[in-house]
Design an enzyme around this catalytic site. Structure first.
Site, mmCIF file in Angstrom:
data_model
loop_
_atom_site.group_PDB
_atom_site.id
_atom_site.type_symbol
_atom_site.label_atom_id
_atom_site.label_comp_id
_atom_site.label_asym_id
_atom_site.label_seq_id
_atom_site.Cartn_x
_atom_site.Cartn_y
_atom_site.Cartn_z
ATOM 1 N N THR A 52 4.039 -1.198 -0.353
ATOM 2 C CA THR A 52 4.466 -0.674 0.946
ATOM 3 C C THR A 52 5.645 0.284 0.775
ATOM 4 O O THR A 52 5.648 1.391 1.311
ATOM 5 C CB THR A 52 4.812 -1.836 1.891
ATOM 6 O OG1 THR A 52 3.744 -2.768 1.856
ATOM 7 C CG2 THR A 52 5.015 -1.352 3.310
ATOM 8 N N HIS A 129 2.007 -7.019 9.805
ATOM 9 C CA HIS A 129 2.153 -5.978 8.776
ATOM 10 C C HIS A 129 1.286 -4.794 9.225
ATOM 11 O O HIS A 129 0.225 -4.532 8.665
ATOM 12 C CB HIS A 129 1.709 -6.538 7.422
ATOM 13 C CG HIS A 129 2.067 -5.691 6.234
ATOM 14 N ND1 HIS A 129 2.487 -4.375 6.334
ATOM 15 C CD2 HIS A 129 2.070 -5.982 4.910
ATOM 16 C CE1 HIS A 129 2.723 -3.912 5.116
ATOM 17 N NE2 HIS A 129 2.473 -4.858 4.237
HETATM 18 N N1 CP Z 1 0.266 -5.089 0.589
HETATM 19 C C1 CP Z 1 1.595 -5.197 0.481
HETATM 20 O O1 CP Z 1 2.302 -5.355 1.480
HETATM 21 O O2 CP Z 1 2.067 -5.135 -0.793
HETATM 22 P P1 CP Z 1 3.612 -5.157 -1.180
HETATM 23 O O3 CP Z 1 4.141 -6.525 -0.808
HETATM 24 O O4 CP Z 1 3.653 -4.898 -2.655
HETATM 25 O O5 CP Z 1 4.300 -4.101 -0.384
#
Ligand code: CP
Length: 304
Positions: A52, A129
């Protein structure tokens, strides 16, 4: 000024426009290479991240802009007790837009209430998210050609997996979507989400065995068990390998079933599945950059 806290902050029409823009960026990246010249994004990450944070930074750099920020609470003045509200007031002086990840649910929303720049929720606790959901929607629409009339299996930690919560909300708005929620009893989707699905007549079923569900799916969205949200290590250890998608299980799936995963992967997808053409979780990461570029342009109201 708009912020992004939940995928529902955009109407279906606005989402379509955003995904169209992301597809145009994919096709004609040079056209967008200087749209954000002189602009900056602040990535304020109070929790670990690879995709992200880096994809927001890559997105802004691809648009000609610059990045600043921190990658952990311990390397910011949060370690001295500074509040999220005060931190975004500071970032508003240094940047044009901010992406915030925080372990506390609602922290990006609190920031957005005092911010003078657009704030993007880059993941808040076990809650939402939304930019992962934009990534998922772009991946599905680009590779399946539609977001409606799909049988979608969501498998793993559906209790704490915030990407699952956001994705259910977003896909529930499309006709003919049927959810198969695959999890152990202890990691089921929170009841506030299933109650909402029942009220809105969104069809779904809850099952435990992946093997039984997989033949009927158009799409399988695997998730890891969220170690950081468990109260004790013992429960995590008991749950962590509940599902492992391997070649044998993939043989039960249809020839067009796609496998997505927000990543990081731990054990829930065997490495041997990576070479299966139906495994698209690494392509999904690339779509995440295009859609974040489109989101930055949309929130900054910049046009080519
Ligand atoms: N998909 C995702 O949120 O990955 P990260 O935690 O690495 O940002």
């Amino acid at each position: 000024m708009r912020h992004l806290m939940s995928p529902l902050d955009f109407s279906v029409e606005e989402l379509d426009k955003l995904l169209d823009l992301a597809n145009d960026i994919e096709k004609y990246p040079d056209k967008y290479a200087h749209v954000c010249d002189g602009k900056r994004i602040a990535t304020l990450f109070y929790e670990p991240s690879t995709r992200t944070r880096l994809s927001f930074e890559a997105a802004m750099m691809n648009l000609g802009g610059k990045v600043l920020g921190f990658s952990s609470a311990s390397s910011s003045s949060a370690a001295k007790g500074e509040s999220v509200a005060d931190t975004i007031r500071m970032a508003s002086c240094y940047a044009d837009i901010a992406a915030i990840r925080h372990p506390k649910e609602g922290a990006p929303l609190v920031a957005s209430m005092v911010s003078s720049i657009p704030v993007i929720n880059a993941g808040d606790g076990g809650h939402q998210h939304p930019t992962q959901t934009l990534t998922d929607l772009l991946t599905i629409r680009s590779l399946k050609g539609r977001l409606d009339h799909l049988v979608i299996g969501l498998c793993g930690d559906l209790k704490f997996g915030r990407t699952v919560h956001s994705l259910i909300e977003a896909l529930s708005r499309y006709a003919g979507v049927y959810f198969v929620l695959i999890s152990p009893e202890e990691l089921r989707v929170p009841s506030y989400i299933t109650e909402g699905m029942r009220q809105d007549n969104i069809p779904y079923k809850e099952v435990e065995r992946l093997e039984d569900a997989i033949p009927e799916l158009d799409l399988l969205y695997m998730t890891r068990v969220q170690k950081e949200r468990f109260f004790n290590e013992e429960d995590y250890v008991r749950m962590k390998d509940f599902y492992i998608l391997d070649k044998v299980k993939m043989e039960l799936a249809g020839p067009d079933m796609l496998v997505l995963h927000p990543l990081p992967r731990v054990n829930e997808i065997a490495v041997e599945v990576d070479s299966d053409p139906r495994a698209v979780y690494f392509k999904q990461v690339q779509y995440g950059v295009y859609v974040r570029m489109a989101l930055i342009l949309t929130l900054l109201e910049l046009e080519v």
